[in-house]
Design a protein around this motif. Structure first.
Motif, mmCIF file in Angstrom:
data_model
loop_
_atom_site.group_PDB
_atom_site.id
_atom_site.type_symbol
_atom_site.label_atom_id
_atom_site.label_comp_id
_atom_site.label_asym_id
_atom_site.label_seq_id
_atom_site.Cartn_x
_atom_site.Cartn_y
_atom_site.Cartn_z
ATOM 1 N N GLU A 150 0.764 -0.690 -0.073
ATOM 2 C CA GLU A 150 -0.136 0.274 0.213
ATOM 3 C C GLU A 150 1.087 1.015 -0.285
ATOM 4 O OE1 GLU A 150 -2.624 -0.037 3.496
ATOM 5 O OE2 GLU A 150 -0.485 -0.025 5.047
ATOM 6 N N THR A 180 0.691 5.134 1.453
ATOM 7 C CA THR A 180 0.599 5.429 3.101
ATOM 8 C C THR A 180 1.930 6.698 3.843
ATOM 9 O OG1 THR A 180 -0.122 4.622 5.440
ATOM 10 C CG2 THR A 180 2.028 3.343 4.225
ATOM 11 N N THR A 221 -1.327 2.279 8.655
ATOM 12 C CA THR A 221 -0.993 1.518 7.632
ATOM 13 C C THR A 221 -2.481 0.459 7.523
ATOM 14 O OG1 THR A 221 -0.615 -1.138 7.344
ATOM 15 C CG2 THR A 221 0.202 -0.319 9.682
ATOM 16 N N SER A 222 -3.280 -0.004 6.765
ATOM 17 C CA SER A 222 -4.115 -0.831 6.923
ATOM 18 C C SER A 222 -3.935 -2.516 6.595
ATOM 19 C CB SER A 222 -5.109 -0.104 5.548
ATOM 20 O OG SER A 222 -5.154 -0.940 4.198
#
Length: 98
Positions: free
Chosen positions: A27, A29, A43-44
């Motif tokens: 990702e 970010t 973060t995810s």
């Protein structure tokens, strides 16, 4: 003495091990701050303490593998990772000397 800047840096983080769904997740970010030896990153991604990720500065030349030292949810309900760089130090342009 070297301290962290409270500067947001766009980064891309990528899991190095397979996530069990047939792929490695990544990702783009924000790192809330970067120190010479580590960073705090929003973060995810679902990553565990001790896992190694790759971090790349978006639009810059900094790249490093990093160990997840801690994964937690902040008071603002956003998940974060505390990362410790393994194979590189953050460049001086991202770290303030005081």
């Amino acid at each position: 003495r070297v301290s962290r800047l409270d500067v947001y840096v766009n980064v891309r983080i990528r899991r190095l091990k397979d996530d069990g769904a047939g792929g490695r997740r990544e990702e783009q970010t924000i790192a809330e701050n970067i120190g010479k030896g580590g960073a705090r990153v929003l973060t995810s991604l679902d990553v565990a303490k001790g896992e190694v990720v790759e971090g790349v500065e978006v639009g810059g030349s900094f790249r490093a593998h990093a160990e997840v030292r801690n994964a937690y949810v902040g008071q603002d309900h956003i998940p974060r990772l505390n990362l410790c760089f393994i194979d590189a130090e953050a460049p001086a342009r991202l770290v303030q000397s005081s």
